[in-house]
Scaffold this active site. Structure first.
Site, short mmCIF file in Angstrom:
data_model
loop_
_atom_site.label_atom_id
_atom_site.label_comp_id
_atom_site.label_asym_id
_atom_site.label_seq_id
_atom_site.Cartn_x
_atom_site.Cartn_y
_atom_site.Cartn_z
CE LYS A 71 -3.39 -0.43 -0.53
NZ LYS A 71 -3.76 -0.92 -1.75
N GLY A 73 2.27 2.20 -3.02
CA GLY A 73 2.16 2.51 -4.51
C GLY A 73 2.92 1.78 -5.49
CB THR A 74 4.21 -1.62 -5.03
OG1 THR A 74 2.89 -2.44 -4.92
CG2 THR A 74 5.01 -1.67 -3.96
CE1 TYR A 262 -0.49 14.80 -14.08
CE2 TYR A 262 -0.38 14.52 -11.39
CZ TYR A 262 -0.35 15.43 -12.73
OH TYR A 262 -0.04 16.93 -12.77
N GLY A 278 -7.34 3.92 -5.44
CA GLY A 278 -7.82 5.19 -5.23
C GLY A 278 -9.09 5.18 -4.48
NE ARG A 279 -11.71 -1.08 -3.72
CZ ARG A 279 -11.79 -2.18 -3.52
NH1 ARG A 279 -10.93 -2.57 -2.55
NH2 ARG A 279 -12.40 -3.26 -4.42
CG HIS A 281 -7.96 5.95 2.60
ND1 HIS A 281 -6.72 6.40 3.11
CD2 HIS A 281 -7.70 5.17 1.66
CE1 HIS A 281 -5.75 5.74 2.26
NE2 HIS A 281 -6.48 4.93 1.47
#
Length: 314
Positions: A71, A73-74, A262, A278-279, A281
């Site tokens: 979590k 950004g991999t 982006y 991008g769910r 939180h």
């Protein structure tokens, strides 16, 4: 007359041996050629002219690995790097170095899960679980001590919330019960430091394990927050670290107002990350947020000292 007959028979026999030997050599050469073409000896496949070295591809052990963090950004990092023509990426998370049941299958099993690449290309695999694995650093070092490691990190408190969010949606989709994040983070009135999401955000502890096997200059840290706001800046640093030509440009990105981040543009096509990214939180109690920030502060300072750089984390 008898002598002439014997001589003729000897000559025929000798000629047969020569032809037989020549035939065996030809068959051997053909078999070797077929093995070469099928990749059973060289692990290479020819797609175009066999005379052209640039036309030969092979499945290579990755020269670079995205080791984490979960979590952080991999997936975004991997898909952005996939734009680069000199990079090929593994399609799935392999979990070779952190799962014993995969590691025992051997390095050849691992290599065959890699994409085909040309000699000038860099192969990259990503498995976020590697960073927090006790065994992964030594195992990767044993495979190739010169492997270049990519580590993408974000504010540890935000990472905890994102970690919880992923599990929350997964449980909903599987019709399993869910708990509010406050009940996961706080137990009996105190911070639940055994909560896995919190454990994964202790970057200093995990980093110390990696630095036992790899020098700091072999580990490039990507700022996950900056990657979201200004992806090109972070990707240019990665290009430099991997020692590959700068090929990723501003035109490879466009901001999607609906998603709020982006998306990618390459080869005349546009695409965004999976819808699971991008769910939204959950809104977290301010007291819980303060507890997390306070707990991580000391760990963050130790981490900054280890890596000789700081990040804008609360």
């Amino acid at each position: 007359m008898a002598c002439l007959l014997v001589g003729a028979l000897l000559l025929v026999a000798q000629t047969d041996r020569v032809h037989s030997s020549s035939s065996q050599q030809s068959e051997g050469t053909l078999l070797q050629s077929l093995r070469y073409r099928s990749g059973s000896e060289s692990n290479e496949t020819e797609h175009n002219s066999p005379q052209s070295q640039s036309s030969i591809t092979s499945q290579m052990i990755p020269q670079s690995i995205i080791i984490g963090v979960r979590k952080g950004g991999t997936r975004a990092l991997l898909e952005m790097l996939d734009i680069h023509p000199d990079i090929v990426v593994a399609a799935t998370e392999v979990h070779f170095f952190d799962w014993d049941e995969n590691y025992v299958k051997g390095l050849e099993w691992y290599r065959k899960l890699m994409p085909f690449s040309y000699p000038h290309q860099t192969t990259i695999e990503k498995t976020p679980g590697y960073f927090t694995s006790i065994k992964a650093p030594e195992r990767i070092h044993d495979m190739n001590s010169s492997t270049k490691l990519l580590l993408i990190l974000r504010d540890p408190t935000e990472r905890v919330i994102s970690d919880y969010t992923q599990v929350y949606y997964n449980r909903l989709e599987n019709h399993k019960p869910v708990q509010p994040i406050e009940e996961m983070v706080i137990k009996n009135g105190v911070l639940n430091t055994k909560y896995k999401a919190i454990q994964r955000s202790l970057y200093d502890i995990h980093m110390s394990n990696w630095l036992r096997y790899f020098p700091l200059n072999q580990i490039h840290i990507v700022d996950g927050g900056t990657l979201i706001r200004n992806p090109l800046e972070e990707l240019q640093k990665v290009e430099t670290f991997l020692n590959i030509p700068a090929r990723i440009m501003t035109s490879n990105f466009y901001f999607n107002q609906t998603k709020g981040f982006y998306c990618l543009r390459s080869d005349g096509k546009e695409r965004c990350l999976h819808e699971s990214k991008g769910r939204p939180h959950p809104v977290v109690n301010s007291t819980v947020l303060k507890e997390l920030h306070t707990y991580f502060r000391e760990h963050n300072e130790r981490f900054f000292s280890m890596v000789k750089q700081t990040f804008n984390w609360h």
